[in-house]
Scaffold this motif. Sequence first.
Motif, PDB file in Angstrom:
ATOM      1  N   LYS A  92       1.133   5.212   1.146  1.00  0.00           N
ATOM      2  CA  LYS A  92       0.573   5.896   2.188  1.00  0.00           C
ATOM      3  C   LYS A  92       1.256   7.274   2.296  1.00  0.00           C
ATOM      4  O   LYS A  92       2.500   7.369   2.541  1.00  0.00           O
ATOM      5  CB  LYS A  92       0.834   5.173   3.718  1.00  0.00           C
ATOM      6  CG  LYS A  92       0.247   3.829   3.913  1.00  0.00           C
ATOM      7  CD  LYS A  92       0.631   3.169   5.196  1.00  0.00           C
ATOM      8  CE  LYS A  92      -0.426   2.127   5.611  1.00  0.00           C
ATOM      9  NZ  LYS A  92      -1.716   2.408   6.019  1.00  0.00           N
ATOM     10  N   GLU A 120      -4.219   6.810   0.911  1.00  0.00           N
ATOM     11  CA  GLU A 120      -3.906   5.287   0.817  1.00  0.00           C
ATOM     12  C   GLU A 120      -4.176   4.768  -0.704  1.00  0.00           C
ATOM     13  O   GLU A 120      -5.416   4.986  -0.932  1.00  0.00           O
ATOM     14  CB  GLU A 120      -4.038   4.500   2.070  1.00  0.00           C
ATOM     15  CG  GLU A 120      -3.603   4.911   3.306  1.00  0.00           C
ATOM     16  CD  GLU A 120      -4.069   3.907   4.411  1.00  0.00           C
ATOM     17  OE1 GLU A 120      -3.567   3.806   5.431  1.00  0.00           O
ATOM     18  OE2 GLU A 120      -5.075   3.352   4.125  1.00  0.00           O
ATOM     19  N   GLU A 127       0.818  -1.246   0.070  1.00  0.00           N
ATOM     20  CA  GLU A 127      -0.080  -0.041  -0.086  1.00  0.00           C
ATOM     21  C   GLU A 127       0.884   1.251  -0.048  1.00  0.00           C
ATOM     22  O   GLU A 127       1.825   1.333   0.758  1.00  0.00           O
ATOM     23  CB  GLU A 127      -0.844   0.202   1.283  1.00  0.00           C
ATOM     24  CG  GLU A 127      -2.180   0.723   1.369  1.00  0.00           C
ATOM     25  CD  GLU A 127      -2.857   0.500   2.504  1.00  0.00           C
ATOM     26  OE1 GLU A 127      -4.240   0.497   2.176  1.00  0.00           O
ATOM     27  OE2 GLU A 127      -2.523   0.143   3.499  1.00  0.00           O
TER      28      GLU A 127
END
Length: 243
Positions: free
Chosen positions: A41, A195, A39
């Motif tokens: 971020k 995100e 992910e």
Amino acid sequence: MICFSLLSSLCRSSFLQPFSFCYYNSFRFYVLVRLMEVEVKLRLRDATAHRQLTTVLSPFFIKTLHQQNYFFDTPTNTLSSRLSVLRLSFPDEEAHCDVSLKSKPTLVDGVCRVEKDTEELDLCIARGCVEDTARLAKTESRIVKRVKDEFGVGEEAGFVCLGWFKNKKTVFYWEKLRLEVDETTYDFGTCYEIECENEDPDGVKRLLEEFLKENGIPYSYSNMTKFDVFRSGQLPKGSEFEP
């Protein structure tokens, strides 16, 4: 025996490595596939930056989720000592709770990688576990059973609740990407992030950075996970923001 041999061969093969392992315990054979969540971020400077971003993305709005996230460990921090945490997440407008085990997170230059295993749990059962943590170790949950076996957690030791925080997640579909803009509320303050889970984190990060800069939205690479911020008891401090 045939099934046992087949599963053993599968786990030794390159097909599931390095994200799986198998073991045999108490006459039960376990195949545990470790799914790696990757992910991007990016931390937004403040509420103003959050408002700027959600306004610009408003044509691509999908939905808003209000979550309550509760975290559990043993009284002796068995999971935390092995870089793991057990979480119960309650999304609104859902008739279930998500129970997940997260392990070995890394967060480098705004890209987070973590082993994650998730399943749904009946909402009433999950609420009961929050009200009385002794129930959690007795819950008929695949992930709870995995934690008990893998980490050696017995029902007599059980779990304790480490606490919880709220997260407002606004979801957008932009440039064929699912973007989640988070407003996370802790007892000590509020954090804002964008995100995006994707198999090409570097490409997505470049795209998002260009977008944020073009729209004058200040941001930085996230340097702490939400759980780490929660455990630290203070809002993160890190790299300079890039306008």
